[in-house]
Design a protein around this motif. Structure first.
Motif, PDB file in Angstrom:
ATOM      1  N   GLY A  38     -16.708  10.053   6.558  1.00 34.79           N
ATOM      2  CA  GLY A  38     -16.497  11.353   5.928  1.00 34.79           C
ATOM      3  C   GLY A  38     -15.081  11.478   5.402  1.00 34.79           C
ATOM      4  N   VAL A  39     -14.260  12.215   6.132  1.00 33.25           N
ATOM      5  CA  VAL A  39     -12.865  12.402   5.725  1.00 33.25           C
ATOM      6  C   VAL A  39     -11.963  11.745   6.779  1.00 33.25           C
ATOM      7  N   ILE A  40     -11.101  10.851   6.337  1.00 36.39           N
ATOM      8  CA  ILE A  40     -10.224  10.119   7.249  1.00 36.39           C
ATOM      9  C   ILE A  40      -8.768  10.450   6.953  1.00 36.39           C
ATOM     10  N   GLY A  41      -8.052  10.882   7.962  1.00 38.23           N
ATOM     11  CA  GLY A  41      -6.623  11.128   7.835  1.00 38.23           C
ATOM     12  C   GLY A  41      -5.864   9.884   8.274  1.00 38.23           C
ATOM     13  N   ILE A  42      -4.888   9.468   7.484  1.00 41.73           N
ATOM     14  CA  ILE A  42      -4.091   8.300   7.850  1.00 41.73           C
ATOM     15  C   ILE A  42      -2.625   8.703   7.880  1.00 41.73           C
ATOM     16  N   ILE A  43      -2.012   8.510   9.023  1.00 42.35           N
ATOM     17  CA  ILE A  43      -0.604   8.853   9.192  1.00 42.35           C
ATOM     18  C   ILE A  43       0.152   7.558   9.408  1.00 42.35           C
ATOM     19  N   TYR A  44       1.089   7.264   8.538  1.00 43.86           N
ATOM     20  CA  TYR A  44       1.766   5.972   8.617  1.00 43.86           C
ATOM     21  C   TYR A  44       3.234   6.150   8.296  1.00 43.86           C
ATOM     22  N   GLU A  45       3.978   5.081   8.568  1.00 46.65           N
ATOM     23  CA  GLU A  45       5.430   5.168   8.396  1.00 46.65           C
ATOM     24  C   GLU A  45       5.889   4.147   7.361  1.00 46.65           C
ATOM     25  N   SER A  46       6.928   4.458   6.730  1.00 48.81           N
ATOM     26  CA  SER A  46       7.711   3.532   5.912  1.00 48.81           C
ATOM     27  C   SER A  46       6.991   2.814   4.763  1.00 48.81           C
ATOM     28  N   ARG A  47       6.241   1.720   5.028  1.00 49.37           N
ATOM     29  CA  ARG A  47       5.789   0.848   3.955  1.00 49.37           C
ATOM     30  C   ARG A  47       4.850   1.541   2.967  1.00 49.37           C
ATOM     31  N   PRO A  48       5.270   1.721   1.701  1.00 47.39           N
ATOM     32  CA  PRO A  48       4.455   2.480   0.751  1.00 47.39           C
ATOM     33  C   PRO A  48       3.175   1.760   0.327  1.00 47.39           C
ATOM     34  N   ASN A  49       3.124   0.422   0.417  1.00 46.54           N
ATOM     35  CA  ASN A  49       1.900  -0.263   0.023  1.00 46.54           C
ATOM     36  C   ASN A  49       0.697   0.092   0.901  1.00 46.54           C
ATOM     37  N   VAL A  50       0.968   0.635   2.123  1.00 50.28           N
ATOM     38  CA  VAL A  50      -0.134   1.103   2.975  1.00 50.28           C
ATOM     39  C   VAL A  50      -0.915   2.214   2.268  1.00 50.28           C
ATOM     40  N   THR A  51      -0.243   3.005   1.452  1.00 48.30           N
ATOM     41  CA  THR A  51      -0.898   4.059   0.678  1.00 48.30           C
ATOM     42  C   THR A  51      -2.091   3.482  -0.082  1.00 48.30           C
ATOM     43  N   VAL A  52      -1.884   2.338  -0.682  1.00 48.77           N
ATOM     44  CA  VAL A  52      -2.941   1.700  -1.478  1.00 48.77           C
ATOM     45  C   VAL A  52      -3.900   0.925  -0.576  1.00 48.77           C
ATOM     46  N   ASP A  53      -3.370   0.067   0.282  1.00 43.62           N
ATOM     47  CA  ASP A  53      -4.223  -0.779   1.138  1.00 43.62           C
ATOM     48  C   ASP A  53      -5.231   0.064   1.938  1.00 43.62           C
TER      49      ASP A  53
END
Lengths: 422, 422
Positions: B118-133
Motif C-alpha cells: 500500500g503506502v510505505i514510508g521510508i526514513i533515511y539519512e544522508s545518501r541521496p541515491n536512496v531516494t531513487v533506489d
C-alpha cells in the motif's frame, strides 16, 4: 522489585525458554499438548473453583448478562477448550518445513526454512478459555508465550496456566514456555510493550482502547485484530433471492463479530426491485436500517421504514442489528465508498456478471474479498486452516485469518565450500 | 498549516494515489520506471546543481571525508543510480501472483493473491541515491512511497523526487506515487510515525538513534534494518586454510557493513593451531584483536598481541577493523554465546563435520546461518533476489534480505455460488 523489572525478568525467562523450546520436534510438542489436556481435565475442580472466585467478584462488582457469561468456565466451555487442544494436536506441524531451496552460480546452497517466531505476548480481555486456545496454537509452532489476561479472569487464568505448565514439564519442555503476568495492573501492559529485546511479537485481542494503547506503546511488531466495517454490494445483475440470503446471513447470523456486514451498497438500477424486498426480510429479522436520502425515499414510497444515515454511519462497526444502506451508481462508486469508509476486513459483491465480480475481487483492497458468498465465511476454520488465533487486520506478515503458518517466521540456511566475497 | 496536519494531508494523498496505482499492470509500471530513468538523465544538470548546494552547505557546516562523500551525486554514483533502475525493470513483476488456490467442501473457491502493501514510508539519512533506489523498488511492487531523507541532502532529494514524479505522470501513474516530506524537521518524523491510518509500513534506514525513535513512535508496522553482531565459529574440525580465508573476508572485505564479522569463536581443542595463524593474518590486515583471558594468554605464548576483551566487546558492532575473540568448549557453548550476545543477523560455522554443521544451522536463531561461507554473502544480490531494499533484522513479515516479494502483502479472493453460514 517494581513491575517493570519484574516483567523484564519474566520476558527474559521466556526468551531463554524459547531457545530451548525451539529444539523440540513435532511429536514432543504434540505429547506436551496432550499432557496439557490431561492436566486441565485432572485439575478441572480446582480450575472451576478459581473461576467461581472470579465470577463472585465480578458479580459483586455488578457484572451481569453476556459479560458475566463470557467469564464462565462451565462444563460446556471447559469441554470445548479441552477438545480444542486435541484438534490442534491433529493439525500438521509446520516448523522445519523447507519453503524454498536453491543454489547460486558460486556454489552456495540456500534453504529458506520455517522456524518459530520466538516469544509471543498475548494481551486479551475477559474470556479465560483464550488462555488455553492461544497458548496451544503458539506452542504447537514452538513459540513461548507471555500472557496478560483480563483482571476479572485473573484467578481462572492462573489455574489454567498452572495446568499448561505442568503439561509442558511432563513432556520435557521448559516450564516457562507458558507464563502469565503476575499482575493485571495496567502499567504491566506498558512494561510488556517495551520488552522488544525479549518479545518478538505482541497480539492484542480486545476492545479499541486496548488495541490503541498497545499500538502506541509497543516497540516490537504488533498484529492487530481490529474492527470489521464490512460491506455487501448488490450489483444490478445480482440474483434477488441470493442477494437476500447473503445479506441476511452476513448481517444477522452473528451480528457481534468482526466479519458481520455493517453497510449495504445497492446499485441504483436494481434498488427499486431489491431494496424493498430486502428491507422487509431484514425488518422481520429485527434489523434497523439507516439509509442515505435516496434509499430512505425509495423505501418510504414502498411503505417501508428507514431512518436517515449520518456520515458516522458509514464509519460504524455496529456489531448489532443495524445496517447502513446506500444507493450507488455502479461498481466504481461502490469500490470508492469501500476504500473511503471500510476497514479493509471483508467486502462482498453479489452479481451474476463474472467480469464485474473479478473487477471487484481484484480491486477492493481488503483482507478477504468475496463474490456470491456471505462475509461470515472469513475465518480460519471456513478457509480450511484448522484453527485460528484471530483475523489480522494488518497487511504485514499476516493478513486475514492467522492459523499455525502465520505463527511462524523463517531463516536462511546457507551451505558453502569455503566461498568468500570478492 | 502546522507540520502535523501538513504531513497528514500528504499521507492521505499517498493513500488515494495508492488505490489508483494498484490498478496499473507490470508493463505500465516498467514503462514508468523507464521514464524515471530518462527524466533523471535529462535533469542531471539540475540535480547535480541541487547536489552542489547541499555539498556546499555541508562543507560550511564542517562535514568532511566519508560523510561528505556519501552525499556526493557525482557522475559515477549518478550512473549507478540510473543503471539500477534498468536492473529493477528487468526483474520479474511479483504483484498478482496466485500464491495458493484451493476449494472447500462447501464449494467456496479461494485464491491467495500477492498484492502491494500500500503506502510505505521510508526514513533515511544522508545518501541521496536512496531516494531513487528505494522508491523504484516500492513502485515496482505498486506501492506508493512517502520519503523523508536527511536534512543534508534536502535539495538533492527534492530534485531527484521531481524527476521520479515526472516519470510517473508520463506513464499515466499518479504523481503522488512518490512524495518527499517538505521539511526535514525532526517533528516531521514523529508526525509521520502517527499516520497509521494512511501508512501501512515504515522502513527506517540509518543509525541507532533514528531507529529507536521510529520504533518507539510508530503506530504502524516497522521493518528495521538494525545492527549485525555477526559471529564466525571455528569448530575443532575446521579446515585451517578455509578458516583463515573466511575470517579474513568476513572481517576485512568491507568492515563497515552489517554482515561483517564482529566476534570470532574458536574451539578450545583447535585454538593452539588455528588462533596464532589467524592472529598473524589479521594483524597483517590491520585488525586489532580483543580476546578473552584464555585467547590473550594463548596468543601471548605465541609471541602475538591481543588486548583483553570486556563484557561490552561481546555486544559490540565495531563496524571497524576490530575483532573480539573467545575460546569455547564446543558447538553448544558457541550457540549459547551467539544467542546471548548476538543480534540474530548472520552467524557462521567453519567445520568439516556435517552433523555439527547441521546442528549449528538448525539451532542458531539468526536471519542467515552459514556453513563454510563468509558472512558477507548475506544480502539480496548474493541470495539471487536481484535487488534489496535492505536486510531486515525483524522476524515478522520479512527476515533477512528484503527484495521485491518482501515488499508485497496478500489478500484472499473468495468465489461462491450463494453460500451462507449455518
Amino acid at each position: 522489585m517494581n513491575i517493570s523489572s519484574e516483567i523484564q525478568a519474566l520476558c527474559k525467562r521466556a526468551r531463554t525458554a524459547g531457545h530451548d523450546l525451539a529444539r523440540h520436534d513435532g511429536p514432543t510438542i504434540n505429547r506436551a499438548l496432550g499432557y496439557m489436556a490431561d492436566y486441565l481435565q485432572a485439575q478441572k475442580g480446582d480450575i472451576q473453583a478459581a473461576n467461581a472466585r472470579d465470577l463472585d467478584a465480578a458479580q459483586a462488582e455488578g457484572l451481569t448478562g453476556a459479560k458475566l457469561q463470557r467469564l464462565n468456565l462451565d462444563d460446556r466451555v471447559f469441554g470445548q477448550m479441552v477438545e480444542g487442544i486435541h484438534q490442534v494436536i491433529e493439525l500438521p506441524y509446520p516448523v522445519g518445513e523447507v519453503l524454498r531451496e536453491w543454489s547460486r552460480p558460486n556454489g552456495l546452497h540456500l534453504r529458506k526454512m520455517r522456524v518459530p517466531i520466538g516469544v509471543i505476548g498475548i494481551i486479551y480481555e475477559s474470556r479465560p478459555n483464550v488462555t488455553v486456545d492461544a497458548s496451544v496454537l503458539c506452542l504447537k509452532t514452538n513459540n513461548t508465550v507471555v500472557l496478560r489476561g483480563g483482571s476479572e479472569a485473573f484467578h481462572s487464568n492462573q489455574a489454567l496456566c498452572e495446568a499448561l505448565r505442568a503439561g509442558a514439564v511432563k513432556a520435557g519442555l521448559p516450564e516457562d514456555a507458558v507464563q502469565l503476568l503476575p499482575t493485571t495492573d495496567r502499567a504491566a501492559i506498558t512494561a510488556l510493550c517495551h520488552q522488544d529485546k525479549y518479545l518478538d511479537l505482541i497480539i492484542p485481542r480486545g476492545g479499541e482502547g486496548l488495541i490503541r494503547t498497545v499500538t502506541a506503546e509497543a516497540r516490537m511488531p504488533v498484529l492487530k485484530h481490529f474492527d470489521g466495517i464490512c460491506h455487501v454490494y448488490l450489483h444490478r445483475e445480482a440474483d434477488p433471492a441470493m442477494a437476500e440470503s447473503i445479506v441476511l446471513n452476513a448481517k444477522c447470523q452473528k451480528p457481534g463479530v468482526c466479519n458481520a456486514a455493517e453497510t449495504l451498497l445497492v446499485d441504483r438500477d436494481a434498488a427499486p426491485e431489491l431494496l424493498p424486498r430486502l428491507a422487509k426480510a431484514l425488518a422481520a429479522a429485527g434489523v434497523e436500517l439507516r439509509g442515505d436520502a435516496e434509499a430512505v425515499s425509495l423505501l418510504e414510497r414502498a411503505g417501508l421504514e428507514a431512518s436517515p444515515a449520518s456520515e458516522d454511519d458509514w464509519k460504524a462497526e455496529y456489531l448489532d442489528l443495524i445496517l447502513a444502506v446506500k444507493i450507488v451508481g455502479d461498481v466504481e462508486e461502490a469500490i470508492a465508498h469501500i476504500h473511503r469508509y471500510g476497514s479493509a476486513h471483508t467486502d462482498v459483491i453479489v452479481t451474476a456478471n463474472i467480469a464485474v465480480a473479478e473487477e471487484f475481487l481484484q480491486r477492493v483492497d481488503s483482507a478477504a474479498v468475496m463474490w456470491n458468498a456471505s462475509s461470515r465465511f472469513h475465518d480460519g476454520f471456513a478457509f480450511g486452516f484448522g484453527a485460528e488465533i484471530g483475523i489480522s487486520t494488518d497487511k504485514l506478515h499476516a493478513r486475514g485469518p492467522m492459523g499455525l503458518e502465520e505463527l511462524t517466521s523463517y531463516k536462511y540456511l546457507v551451505s558453502g565450500q569455503g566461498q568468500v566475497r570478492e
